[in-house]
Design an enzyme around this catalytic site. Structure first.
Site, PDB file in Angstrom:
ATOM      1  N   ARG A   1      47.790  29.934  36.476  1.00 23.77           N
ATOM      2  CA  ARG A   1      46.386  30.379  36.343  1.00 23.77           C
ATOM      3  C   ARG A   1      46.174  31.047  34.983  1.00 23.77           C
ATOM      4  O   ARG A   1      45.582  30.486  34.082  1.00 23.77           O
ATOM      5  CB  ARG A   1      46.033  31.317  37.516  1.00 23.77           C
ATOM      6  CG  ARG A   1      44.555  31.575  37.693  1.00 23.77           C
ATOM      7  CD  ARG A   1      43.971  32.631  36.775  1.00 23.77           C
ATOM      8  NE  ARG A   1      44.658  33.932  36.853  1.00 23.77           N
ATOM      9  CZ  ARG A   1      44.419  34.925  36.005  1.00 23.77           C
ATOM     10  NH1 ARG A   1      43.549  34.795  35.019  1.00 23.77           N
ATOM     11  NH2 ARG A   1      45.103  36.061  36.090  1.00 23.77           N
ATOM     12  N   ASP A   2      46.692  32.241  34.810  1.00 23.11           N
ATOM     13  CA  ASP A   2      46.452  32.968  33.545  1.00 23.11           C
ATOM     14  C   ASP A   2      47.075  32.207  32.375  1.00 23.11           C
ATOM     15  O   ASP A   2      46.525  32.158  31.276  1.00 23.11           O
ATOM     16  CB  ASP A   2      47.061  34.374  33.646  1.00 23.11           C
ATOM     17  CG  ASP A   2      46.342  35.396  32.776  1.00 23.11           C
ATOM     18  OD1 ASP A   2      45.494  34.990  31.965  1.00 23.11           O
ATOM     19  OD2 ASP A   2      46.637  36.599  32.910  1.00 23.11           O
TER      20      ASP A   2
ATOM     21  N   HIS B   1      50.140  44.314  34.777  1.00 21.82           N
ATOM     22  CA  HIS B   1      49.842  42.965  34.247  1.00 21.82           C
ATOM     23  C   HIS B   1      49.704  43.104  32.729  1.00 21.82           C
ATOM     24  O   HIS B   1      48.648  43.464  32.212  1.00 21.82           O
ATOM     25  CB  HIS B   1      48.543  42.497  34.909  1.00 21.82           C
ATOM     26  CG  HIS B   1      48.031  41.158  34.483  1.00 21.82           C
ATOM     27  ND1 HIS B   1      48.076  40.041  35.290  1.00 21.82           N
ATOM     28  CD2 HIS B   1      47.428  40.744  33.345  1.00 21.82           C
ATOM     29  CE1 HIS B   1      47.519  39.012  34.679  1.00 21.82           C
ATOM     30  NE2 HIS B   1      47.107  39.412  33.488  1.00 21.82           N
TER      31      HIS B   1
ATOM     32  N   HIS C   1      49.880  41.746  28.841  1.00 24.53           N
ATOM     33  CA  HIS C   1      49.865  40.656  27.851  1.00 24.53           C
ATOM     34  C   HIS C   1      50.643  41.156  26.637  1.00 24.53           C
ATOM     35  O   HIS C   1      50.732  42.369  26.396  1.00 24.53           O
ATOM     36  CB  HIS C   1      48.422  40.268  27.509  1.00 24.53           C
ATOM     37  CG  HIS C   1      47.746  39.466  28.585  1.00 24.53           C
ATOM     38  ND1 HIS C   1      47.588  38.107  28.514  1.00 24.53           N
ATOM     39  CD2 HIS C   1      47.222  39.838  29.776  1.00 24.53           C
ATOM     40  CE1 HIS C   1      46.992  37.669  29.610  1.00 24.53           C
ATOM     41  NE2 HIS C   1      46.750  38.708  30.404  1.00 24.53           N
TER      42      HIS C   1
ATOM     43  N   CYS D   1      43.076  35.106  27.719  1.00 24.54           N
ATOM     44  CA  CYS D   1      41.820  35.086  28.461  1.00 24.54           C
ATOM     45  C   CYS D   1      40.749  34.496  27.560  1.00 24.54           C
ATOM     46  O   CYS D   1      40.602  34.917  26.417  1.00 24.54           O
ATOM     47  CB  CYS D   1      41.438  36.496  28.911  1.00 24.54           C
ATOM     48  SG  CYS D   1      39.876  36.514  29.805  1.00 24.54           S
TER      49      CYS D   1
ATOM     50  N   ASN E   1      50.736  36.263  28.622  1.00 22.67           N
ATOM     51  CA  ASN E   1      51.326  37.287  29.489  1.00 22.67           C
ATOM     52  C   ASN E   1      52.777  37.471  29.088  1.00 22.67           C
ATOM     53  O   ASN E   1      53.377  36.604  28.467  1.00 22.67           O
ATOM     54  CB  ASN E   1      51.305  36.811  30.942  1.00 22.67           C
ATOM     55  CG  ASN E   1      49.899  36.654  31.470  1.00 22.67           C
ATOM     56  OD1 ASN E   1      49.239  35.651  31.245  1.00 22.67           O
ATOM     57  ND2 ASN E   1      49.441  37.666  32.176  1.00 22.67           N
TER      58      ASN E   1
END
Ligand code: HMG
Ligand code: MG
Length: 304
Positions: free
Chosen positions: A15-16, A207, A209, A240, A249
């Protein structure tokens, strides 16, 4: 050092990791990736988003992906849901877990989801109701927990207030996102400590990055403060679409290597993850961002 015996890694690569890639990724390539990540030992693999395809084209095939993955018993495959419409997609795809997301800064919230922070919580109400009805677990995300690309520094108290709201409305875990990867260990610890005054530490996930290369240092720092859940992306993919300049990430390979070195249990096989990372990087036509993935790739090339 006060480190835990065990941590849980939440794989956000499909996803990310993929949402910001320029080259479209086929359903087959995503399914292969997700199945490889669960086979490597991950118990949580974030697999897509039911968001507007006009906003995030890379996630447009989430429904087909969810229909084709092998759902391994004991593994959760959360999907991002921004509103009721997204929730309908998650229900139709029989997702057992969803993730709702907001931000600690107004400007980012608006750019990312076209609404204010207040409005994002209004959108969550029917989503939470449906999740309860369908027996789905809900994870909460807060973006820009250290700084916003538009509004600048974010106060830990703001992050704490929103975490408290997400937790009290039924999120089993709240993941705190340094979306643009600018945080340093002292800032991350201050932010986590503020949140931990409002909700249990074991329900907080970090989370990070890696834009400024601080994510492993940040993980070490918050792990010392009792955080044991970390979001990671295979090959260090990610970014993002609404946070220009933000890089991937923290790489799953990097975190596994770190945890292995510290003797901390995590249940994920480094070689299998590295192989999955190499495959998706071929599909994307790019190199892995993870340092450990790069080192293992070079070692493999040297040996063969
Ligand atoms: P909007 O334009 O304000 O929505 O978007 P709307 O309700 O006015 O509807 C407009 C159109 O969108 C309509 O279609 C709707 O049907 C459609 P039209 O009539 O124009 O053809 N629509 C949808 N389509 C599919 N799925 C939906 C959906 N909802 C409306 N769920 C919206 C609001 C939230 C939908 C939009 O802003 C959006 O999709 N944003 C995407 C945000 C996103 O995915 N960002 C990246 C993930 S967050 C992240 O990366 C951060 C994180 O990793 C943590 C960190 O690092 O900080 C989690
Ligand atoms: Mg993110």
């Amino acid at each position: 050092m006060n480190y835990p015996k065990k941590v849980r890694l939440v794989e956000v690569g499909p996803r990310d990791g993929l949402q910001n890639e320029a080259r479209p990724v086929s359903v087959e390539a995503k399914v292969k990736l997700i199945d490889a990540l669960s086979a490597a030992g991950h118990t949580s693999v974030e697999s897509g988003s039911f968001v507007s395809p006009k906003w995030v084209p890379q996630m447009a095939n989430t429904e087909a992906v969810m229909a084709q993955i092998k759902r391994k018993p004991g593994v959760s495959y959360p999907v991002l849901v921004p509103n009721k419409q997204g929730m309908n997609g998650a229900v139709e795809s029989q997702c057992g877990e969803i993730a709702i997301f907001t931000a600690a800064s107004e400007a980012f919230c608006k750019k990312n989801t076209n609404c204010s922070i207040h409005e994002s919580f209004e959108r969550f109400a029917p989503v939470m109701e449906a999740a309860q009805k369908h027996g789905m677990k809900v994870r909460g995300y807060i973006s820009t927990v250290i700084a916003c690309p538009y509004d600048g520094k974010v106060a830990p108290a703001k992050v704490a207030e929103l975490s408290d709201r997400l937790f009290r409305m039924g999120c089993y875990e709240v993941s705190l996102g340094d979306t643009i990867g600018v945080g340093t260990p002292a800032e991350c610890v201050a932010m986590i400590d503020a949140v931990a005054e409002k909700m249990p530490r074991e329900k907080i996930a970090a989370h990070f990055h890696d834009t400024y290369g601080q994510s492993l240092a940040n993980i070490m720092a918050v792990m010392e403060r009792g955080i044991t859940v970390f979001d990671t992306a295979v090959a260090g993919l990610g970014g993002c679409p609404y946070a220009k300049g933000a890089s991937g990430n923290v790489g799953t390979e990097d975190v596994i290597y770190l945890m292995n070195g510290l003797g901390i249990e995590h249940g994920v096989d480094l070689d299998k993850i590295a192989a999955a990372g190499r495959d998706i990087c071929v599909a994307l036509g790019r190199e892995p961002a993870s340092k450990v993935a790069q080192a293992l790739k070079a070692k493999q090339a040297g040996v063969s």
